[in-house]
Scaffold this motif. Structure first.
Motif, PDB file in Angstrom:
ATOM      1  N   ASP A 137      25.634 -22.716  -5.534  1.00 31.57           N
ATOM      2  CA  ASP A 137      24.915 -23.927  -5.927  1.00 31.57           C
ATOM      3  C   ASP A 137      25.433 -24.469  -7.252  1.00 31.57           C
ATOM      4  O   ASP A 137      25.358 -23.782  -8.280  1.00 31.57           O
ATOM      5  CB  ASP A 137      23.411 -23.603  -6.034  1.00 31.57           C
ATOM      6  CG  ASP A 137      22.569 -24.860  -6.045  1.00 31.57           C
ATOM      7  OD1 ASP A 137      23.000 -25.855  -6.678  1.00 31.57           O
ATOM      8  OD2 ASP A 137      21.503 -24.856  -5.432  1.00 31.57           O
ATOM      9  N   ASP A 141      13.244 -25.413   1.336  1.00 25.85           N
ATOM     10  CA  ASP A 141      13.607 -26.264   0.197  1.00 25.85           C
ATOM     11  C   ASP A 141      14.716 -25.576  -0.597  1.00 25.85           C
ATOM     12  O   ASP A 141      14.985 -24.391  -0.402  1.00 25.85           O
ATOM     13  CB  ASP A 141      12.386 -26.453  -0.718  1.00 25.85           C
ATOM     14  CG  ASP A 141      12.432 -27.782  -1.466  1.00 25.85           C
ATOM     15  OD1 ASP A 141      13.545 -28.332  -1.622  1.00 25.85           O
ATOM     16  OD2 ASP A 141      11.371 -28.255  -1.880  1.00 25.85           O
ATOM     17  N   SER A 163      22.392 -14.255   8.650  1.00 18.40           N
ATOM     18  CA  SER A 163      22.618 -12.932   8.057  1.00 18.40           C
ATOM     19  C   SER A 163      22.578 -11.852   9.129  1.00 18.40           C
ATOM     20  O   SER A 163      23.316 -10.868   9.078  1.00 18.40           O
ATOM     21  CB  SER A 163      21.536 -12.617   7.028  1.00 18.40           C
ATOM     22  OG  SER A 163      21.296 -13.724   6.209  1.00 18.40           O
TER      23      SER A 163
HETATM   24  N1  SAM Z   1      21.183 -14.636   1.748  1.00 21.32           N
HETATM   25  C1  SAM Z   1      21.738 -14.651   3.079  1.00 21.32           C
HETATM   26  C2  SAM Z   1      22.838 -13.642   3.207  1.00 21.32           C
HETATM   27  O1  SAM Z   1      23.401 -13.200   2.213  1.00 21.32           O
HETATM   28  O2  SAM Z   1      23.188 -13.325   4.349  1.00 21.32           O
HETATM   29  C3  SAM Z   1      22.252 -16.052   3.454  1.00 21.32           C
HETATM   30  C4  SAM Z   1      23.479 -16.478   2.758  1.00 21.32           C
HETATM   31  S1  SAM Z   1      24.040 -18.082   3.239  1.00 21.32           S
HETATM   32  C5  SAM Z   1      25.716 -17.975   2.862  1.00 21.32           C
HETATM   33  C6  SAM Z   1      23.405 -19.091   1.959  1.00 21.32           C
HETATM   34  C7  SAM Z   1      21.954 -19.454   2.182  1.00 21.32           C
HETATM   35  O3  SAM Z   1      21.452 -20.024   0.981  1.00 21.32           O
HETATM   36  C8  SAM Z   1      21.768 -20.490   3.279  1.00 21.32           C
HETATM   37  O4  SAM Z   1      20.751 -20.078   4.169  1.00 21.32           O
HETATM   38  C9  SAM Z   1      21.410 -21.762   2.494  1.00 21.32           C
HETATM   39  O5  SAM Z   1      20.573 -22.617   3.227  1.00 21.32           O
HETATM   40  C10 SAM Z   1      20.725 -21.192   1.266  1.00 21.32           C
HETATM   41  N2  SAM Z   1      20.767 -22.001   0.032  1.00 21.32           N
HETATM   42  C11 SAM Z   1      21.779 -22.729  -0.486  1.00 21.32           C
HETATM   43  N3  SAM Z   1      21.414 -23.263  -1.677  1.00 21.32           N
HETATM   44  C12 SAM Z   1      20.150 -22.853  -1.925  1.00 21.32           C
HETATM   45  C13 SAM Z   1      19.215 -23.044  -2.980  1.00 21.32           C
HETATM   46  N4  SAM Z   1      19.508 -23.776  -4.056  1.00 21.32           N
HETATM   47  N5  SAM Z   1      17.995 -22.476  -2.869  1.00 21.32           N
HETATM   48  C14 SAM Z   1      17.675 -21.698  -1.807  1.00 21.32           C
HETATM   49  N6  SAM Z   1      18.507 -21.465  -0.773  1.00 21.32           N
HETATM   50  C15 SAM Z   1      19.731 -22.035  -0.843  1.00 21.32           C
END
Ligand code: SAM
Length: 404
Positions: A172, A143, A73
């Protein structure tokens, strides 16, 4: 092709096929066995029951989000400022809140909470990003956020006053589990705020490159109302955001806990008027997408024939869709410039164009730069002013194929 909806199990009808695609954030190293690259079919459909637009084939989440997931990010100054502002907005006026972020990545959003001594917890499966968050003083549980995990967090820390999530809920396929988890964790008067790409903006801008492996669901106000309802939550506010090419900040609460702002009904009415959920409108978007491919490939072939050097700017996840859908290899785009150290020295997913650091870009290094990171256009063009001043030209493909 019909399949069943990830949200409500209703029938999903395909309207766009972007072909065989790699994982958008899997950058092979030059010496890797490229025959082992993972591919899947990137196609989009709509559920005729709940209207949710979604991928028809979803790669396993563990293949995308893992220890070395490269997106950060903090890579964009605009996003750093954006998240600092959102954090202030959500924290101001609350006494001793507990804030949870789903998809906390490198801690860019939660660092504001950490700096203010606010109780917080990030949840994110990407271990290396979580280490960077820890270096910012942010607590992360490495997680996936699911309903069982939310119940653990509730037992350990108590209810959350704010649950925030950006660019994750729509990523997701187990979205119902995430929402049931949020409903379990959220305090009776708590708010759940999530920011995600907006279907209406994708259609309006013909932003077909928003369709990537990680963008599993494309939200509209209508589909989000239904999604939240299944978990006992209610949409209480919506706000358009200019970031990432057009997003919505959705605010939800327990059903009946807060009055809904007029903006919710206004956006629902606007979507109906524009026909955002009509199959004919979605098919029209698919036809415009095919037009953009024809125009972009024709332009790049002409430039090659003229002996021009073209590089790409931004080895974004979105660029994988464009490059693979349009068949852009090193013969048309000789390199892609990107500031992310984890991508430099590697090859673009599926199309194997070398990724070079920004130092390799500048006045006289290329004749044209294909702006893959068009959603950060202002930031990039200001930073790379010298390229244009020396006669370099920017090529765009959203909303139209054009040369600046
Ligand atoms: N929130 C940040 C942003 O908007 O810049 C990161 C976005 S990135 C595209 C997606 C993030 O969500 C990744 O770091 C990924 O590991 C995490 N992620 C994906 N599925 C998830 C879940 N079920 N629970 C928590 N984190 C998740």
């Amino acid at each position: 092709m019909a399949t069943s909806c990830l949200v409500c199990t209703g029938p999903v009808t395909q309207f766009l096929d972007l072909g065989r695609q790699p994982l958008s954030d899997a950058f092979p190293a030059p010496g890797d066995d490229l025959s082992r690259e993972y591919f899947f079919r990137l196609a989009l459909g709509q559920c005729s029951t709940c209207t949710m637009v979604q991928l028809l084939e979803v790669p396993p989440a563990e293949r995308m989000f893992h220890q070395t997931y490269p997106y950060r990010s903090a890579g964009s100054a605009v996003m750093r400022e954006h998240f600092a502002r959102v954090a202030e907005l959500l924290l101001d006026g609350r006494t001793d809140p507990f804030v949870v972020e789903i998809g906390s990545n490198d801690g860019t959003f939660l660092r504001t909470a950490a700096e203010r001594g606010v109780r917080h917890l990030g949840v994110d499966p990407s271990g290396d990003a979580a280490l960077e968050a820890a270096a910012r003083g942010v607590r992360v549980r490495v997680d996936f956020f699911t309903e069982p995990l939310a119940r653990h967090v509730l037992a350990e820390h108590g209810p959350a006053d704010v649950v925030f999530s950006a660019n994750t809920v729509s990523h997701d396929p187990n979205v119902n589990s995430i929402l049931r988890g949020v409903a379990a964790l959220l305090a009776p008067d708590g708010v759940f705020v999530f920011e995600d790409p907006y279907l209406g903006s994708v259609l309006a801008n013909t932003a077909f490159d928003q369709i990537i492996d990680e963008h599993v669901l494309f939200f509209s106000a209508r589909s989000v109302v239904g999604l939240l309802h299944r978990a006992g939550l209610e949409l209480v506010d919506v706000e358009r955001l200019p970031v990432h090419g057009g997003q919505i900040r959705f605010t939800a609460a327990h059903t009946g806990a807060r009055p809904a702002a007029a903006a919710v009904d206004e956006l629902l009415a606007e979507e109906d008027a524009l026909g955002v959920h009509r199959m004919s409108r979605l098919r029209e978007f698919a036809a415009r997408t095919a037009d953009r491919r024809r125009a972009l490939v024709a332009l790049l072939r002409r430039l090659r024939a003229e002996g021009a050097r073209v590089v790409g700017y931004g080895a974004t996840a979105k660029s994988a869709t464009v490059a693979n859908y349009c068949g852009l290899g090193p013969e048309l785009v000789s390199a892609v410039i990107d500031a992310t150290p984890a991508k430099q020295g590697r090859l673009t997913p599926g199309t194997h164009i070398p990724v070079l650091p920004p130092e390799a870009f500048g006045p006289g290094t290329a004749d044209y730069a294909l702006l893959f990171a068009w959603n950060h256009a202002e930031e990039i063009m200001a930073k790379e002013r010298a390229f244009a001043e020396a006669g370099g030209r920017w090529v765009r493909y959203v909303p139209e194929v054009s040369v600046d």
